[in-house]
Motif scaffolding. Structure first.
Motif, short mmCIF file in Angstrom:
data_model
loop_
_atom_site.label_atom_id
_atom_site.label_comp_id
_atom_site.label_asym_id
_atom_site.label_seq_id
_atom_site.Cartn_x
_atom_site.Cartn_y
_atom_site.Cartn_z
N VAL A 181 0.85 -1.18 0.00
CA VAL A 181 0.00 0.00 0.00
C VAL A 181 0.89 1.24 0.00
O VAL A 181 1.82 1.35 0.81
CB VAL A 181 -0.92 0.01 1.24
CG1 VAL A 181 -1.78 1.27 1.25
CG2 VAL A 181 -1.80 -1.24 1.26
N ALA A 182 0.62 2.15 -0.91
CA ALA A 182 1.40 3.39 -1.00
C ALA A 182 0.58 4.55 -0.46
O ALA A 182 -0.66 4.54 -0.50
CB ALA A 182 1.80 3.67 -2.45
N ALA A 183 1.25 5.56 0.06
CA ALA A 183 0.58 6.76 0.55
C ALA A 183 1.44 7.97 0.24
O ALA A 183 2.68 7.91 0.35
CB ALA A 183 0.32 6.67 2.05
N ALA A 184 0.80 9.06 -0.16
CA ALA A 184 1.53 10.28 -0.49
C ALA A 184 0.72 11.48 -0.04
O ALA A 184 -0.51 11.44 -0.03
CB ALA A 184 1.81 10.36 -1.99
N VAL A 185 1.43 12.53 0.35
CA VAL A 185 0.76 13.76 0.77
C VAL A 185 0.20 14.47 -0.45
O VAL A 185 0.89 14.64 -1.47
CB VAL A 185 1.75 14.69 1.51
CG1 VAL A 185 1.06 15.99 1.89
CG2 VAL A 185 2.29 13.99 2.75
N HIS A 186 -1.06 14.88 -0.34
CA HIS A 186 -1.75 15.58 -1.43
C HIS A 186 -2.38 16.82 -0.84
O HIS A 186 -3.49 16.78 -0.31
CB HIS A 186 -2.80 14.65 -2.05
CG HIS A 186 -3.61 15.26 -3.15
ND1 HIS A 186 -3.04 15.77 -4.31
CD2 HIS A 186 -4.95 15.44 -3.28
CE1 HIS A 186 -3.99 16.24 -5.09
NE2 HIS A 186 -5.16 16.06 -4.49
N GLY A 187 -1.66 17.95 -0.87
CA GLY A 187 -2.14 19.15 -0.20
C GLY A 187 -2.16 18.92 1.30
O GLY A 187 -1.14 18.62 1.92
N HIS A 188 -3.33 19.08 1.90
CA HIS A 188 -3.49 18.82 3.33
C HIS A 188 -4.16 17.48 3.57
O HIS A 188 -4.83 17.29 4.59
CB HIS A 188 -4.32 19.95 3.97
CG HIS A 188 -3.66 21.30 3.89
ND1 HIS A 188 -2.56 21.63 4.65
CD2 HIS A 188 -3.94 22.37 3.11
CE1 HIS A 188 -2.19 22.87 4.35
NE2 HIS A 188 -3.00 23.35 3.42
N THR A 189 -3.98 16.57 2.64
CA THR A 189 -4.59 15.24 2.76
C THR A 189 -3.56 14.17 2.43
O THR A 189 -2.48 14.46 1.92
CB THR A 189 -5.79 15.09 1.79
OG1 THR A 189 -5.30 15.08 0.44
CG2 THR A 189 -6.79 16.22 1.96
N LEU A 190 -3.94 12.93 2.73
CA LEU A 190 -3.14 11.78 2.31
C LEU A 190 -3.88 11.04 1.21
O LEU A 190 -5.09 10.80 1.33
CB LEU A 190 -2.90 10.83 3.49
CG LEU A 190 -1.78 11.17 4.47
CD1 LEU A 190 -1.76 10.15 5.61
CD2 LEU A 190 -0.43 11.21 3.78
N GLY A 191 -3.15 10.67 0.17
CA GLY A 191 -3.73 9.84 -0.88
C GLY A 191 -3.13 8.45 -0.82
O GLY A 191 -1.91 8.30 -0.69
N TYR A 192 -3.99 7.44 -0.88
CA TYR A 192 -3.54 6.05 -0.79
C TYR A 192 -3.68 5.38 -2.15
O TYR A 192 -4.66 5.62 -2.88
CB TYR A 192 -4.35 5.28 0.24
CG TYR A 192 -4.12 5.74 1.67
CD1 TYR A 192 -3.18 5.12 2.47
CD2 TYR A 192 -4.85 6.81 2.19
CE1 TYR A 192 -2.96 5.54 3.78
CE2 TYR A 192 -4.64 7.24 3.49
CZ TYR A 192 -3.69 6.60 4.29
OH TYR A 192 -3.48 7.02 5.57
N ALA A 193 -2.73 4.51 -2.48
CA ALA A 193 -2.79 3.73 -3.72
C ALA A 193 -2.75 2.25 -3.34
O ALA A 193 -1.78 1.78 -2.75
CB ALA A 193 -1.62 4.07 -4.62
N VAL A 194 -3.85 1.55 -3.68
CA VAL A 194 -3.96 0.14 -3.31
C VAL A 194 -4.05 -0.75 -4.54
O VAL A 194 -3.74 -1.94 -4.49
CB VAL A 194 -5.19 -0.09 -2.40
CG1 VAL A 194 -5.27 -1.52 -1.93
CG2 VAL A 194 -5.13 0.85 -1.20
#
Length: 224
Positions: free
Chosen positions: A125-138
């Motif tokens: 599972v990947a996660a990256a900061v997107h502005g003031h949020t976290l985006g997850y890639a599954v």
């Protein structure tokens, strides 16, 4: 679920306390059939605390192995667990002819959970900061269909419940999820933690609520 590790930690801690209070209320009321649904706030609180670790992993504040474990734990709760736990909890707490319909929502949730679980198990599972949020890639197959099934299993089961407080919770979560998703797409801020806190408070009220106390419901007492 929140906009920073600190916010997730504070909000998660509060929701965990509410979750424990929910379980205590159900236990004191002697209503074991409500335990599954009463456990949801505790799960949501732990979910936020786990995401605080995910935030730390994105900025190097956590080493690679614990960060990867946190991302996987976050995905397991968000994807395979909740679409089964919520409708199963509503089914367990309900009685009468509605149980057949609620069983169907539980089966739908289980059906949605299987491809989610396979996706989480198949790749990191990947996660990256997107502005003031976290985006997850599954890497979820057919995300639109699975998201619709997820939403129907969770919110639909609450709306189909015979309990007015659970129906109200379904309306709040349904409307709140739409708003949170829009704000997340704008990368303005992740407000899912606020929705989780509100849901936890509504479930705390429900945990100590007796269906016999509903307005307009006729209560009969045995003759002396």
């Amino acid at each position: 679920m929140c906009w920073s590790a600190q916010a997730d930690t504070v909000a998660g801690g509060v929701v965990v306390v509410v979750g424990v209070a929910c379980l205590v209320r159900v236990h004191r009321a002697g209503r074991p059939e409500r335990l599954l649904l009463a456990a949801v706030p505790l799960v949501l609180g732990l979910h936020q605390l786990i995401e605080a670790l995910v935030w730390l992993g994105t900025d190097g504040g956590l080493s690679a192995a614990p960060a990867a474990a946190a991302r996987t734990a976050w995905a397991v709760i968000a994807l395979p667990l909740l679409p089964v736990l919520v409708p199963a909890g509503v089914w367990s707490a309900s009685a009468g002819p509605r149980r057949r319909l609620l069983a169907a929502f539980t089966l739908l949730g289980a059906g949605v959970a299987v491809p989610f679980a396979v996706a989480v198990a198949a790749r990191p599972v990947a996660a990256a900061v997107h502005g003031h949020t976290l985006g997850y890639a599954v890497g979820i197959p057919h995300p639109a269909a699975l998201t619709a099934g997820y939403f129907l299993a969770t919110v639909g089961s609450l709306l189909a419940s015979g309990d007015r407080l659970l129906r109200r919770l379904g309306l709040v979560i349904g409307a709140g999820a739409v708003v949170c998703a829009l704000l997340w797409r704008l990368a303005f801020a992740s407000t899912w933690c606020a929705l989780a806190a509100l849901a936890a408070l509504l479930l705390l009220r429900w945990a100590g609520h007796s269906p016999d106390a509903e307005p307009g419901r006729r209560i009969t007492h045995p003759a002396p």
